[in-house]
Design an enzyme around this catalytic site. Structure first.
Site, PDB file in Angstrom:
ATOM      1  N   PHE A 142       1.213  -1.284  -0.132  1.00  0.00           N
ATOM      2  CA  PHE A 142       0.104  -0.726  -0.388  1.00  0.00           C
ATOM      3  C   PHE A 142       0.801   1.467  -0.113  1.00  0.00           C
ATOM      4  CE2 PHE A 142      -2.667  -3.256   1.718  1.00  0.00           C
ATOM      5  CZ  PHE A 142      -4.270  -2.629   1.369  1.00  0.00           C
ATOM      6  N   ASP A 143       0.495   1.808  -0.507  1.00  0.00           N
ATOM      7  CA  ASP A 143       0.760   3.480  -0.620  1.00  0.00           C
ATOM      8  C   ASP A 143       0.097   4.045   0.544  1.00  0.00           C
ATOM      9  OD1 ASP A 143       1.687   6.670  -1.202  1.00  0.00           O
ATOM     10  OD2 ASP A 143      -0.542   6.812  -2.182  1.00  0.00           O
ATOM     11  N   VAL A 144       0.566   4.314   1.279  1.00  0.00           N
ATOM     12  CA  VAL A 144      -0.442   5.049   2.477  1.00  0.00           C
ATOM     13  C   VAL A 144      -1.134   6.618   2.598  1.00  0.00           C
ATOM     14  CG1 VAL A 144      -0.242   5.157   4.780  1.00  0.00           C
ATOM     15  CG2 VAL A 144       0.869   3.721   4.415  1.00  0.00           C
TER      16      VAL A 144
END
Length: 244
Positions: A13-15
């Site tokens: 995931f990109d956060v």
């Protein structure tokens, strides 16, 4: 042919921007500073100026760089000058909220997959972000850990190596992100299967995220994390076809 959502073991995931609503966090902090100064700011205009300042050659790691960014954008927005305001913007990252669906969706996804964070934020900020999300991650990679920022392919390579040590492979990963520039484009070039979370589907432009040189058509496309979690659960509920 796109693989089934059930065929993956890991979700990376990109956060910031995918799970954490950094745009609202920045706009809210700037609006509070403006109100104290007896003025106001246009949120979308502020994001445009932020984006231009954030991706300068002399940028620092995120969100520490917000101190410098504030000094660049404040005069253009009619906001008061002073390091204390930039520090206030930086420290606001500790209280940025997740999108309303993020925490629940991550809890649902964690029942089936190992969740791995890949963020350009520094470790201190990621600690706050993870807590806001219910600490759902099996592992987390930050700019401090990698010494790099996405879209540098070497950032992804460190994650691939971690997954291999865990007994998996790149083919076992679905990369989930909202940023075309930082994540979707490079993940495609690296041969990953990707999932675009189009957080700004109801808004024009790219907001606080840099615009990609070209749009990459994702393997999966949802407007929210809740939609992704719903799709996974729907796939899992489908009756299995008997082998011939």
């Amino acid at each position: 042919m796109t693989k089934s959502l059930l065929s993956f073991k890991y979700l990376t995931f990109d956060v910031v921007g995918t799970l954490i609503d950094f745009e609202s966090g920045i706009k809210d902090c700037l609006a509070a500073i403006a109100a104290e100064a007896g003025t106001d700011v246009d949120g979308e205009a502020a994001l445009t100026l932020y984006r231009e300042a954030r991706y300068a050659d002399d940028a620092d790691l995120f969100p520490d760089d917000l101190v410098r960014v504030y000094s660049v954008i404040a005069p253009k927005l009619g906001l008061p000058a002073g390091t204390q305001y930039g520090e206030r913007l930086r420290e606001s990252a500790a209280v940025w909220a997740g999108f309303p669906d993020s925490r629940e969706a991550m809890a649902r996804l964690a029942k089936r997959y190992k969740l791995i964070a890949m963020t350009n934020a520094r470790r201190w900020a990621f600690t706050h972000f993870s807590r806001e999300l219910g600490d759902p991650f099996f592992a987390g990679f930050t700019a401090d850990d990698t010494g790099l920022e996405k879209p540098n392919p070497a950032f992804f390579q460190q994650v691939f190596e971690f997954v291999e040590r865990d007994g998996g492979s790149k083919d076992d990963i679905l990369h989930v992100a909202q940023s075309q520039y930082h994540d979707i484009g490079v993940s495609r070039r690296l041969g990953m299967t990707n999932c675009w979370i189009q957080r700004r589907h109801a808004q024009k432009g790219y907001g606080g995220t840099i615009e990609p040189a070209e749009f990459t058509e994702p393997d999966f496309h949802f407007r929210s994390m809740a939609e992704l979690a719903d799709a996974v659960e729907a796939a899992a509920a489908e009756p299995k076809t008997a082998s011939a």
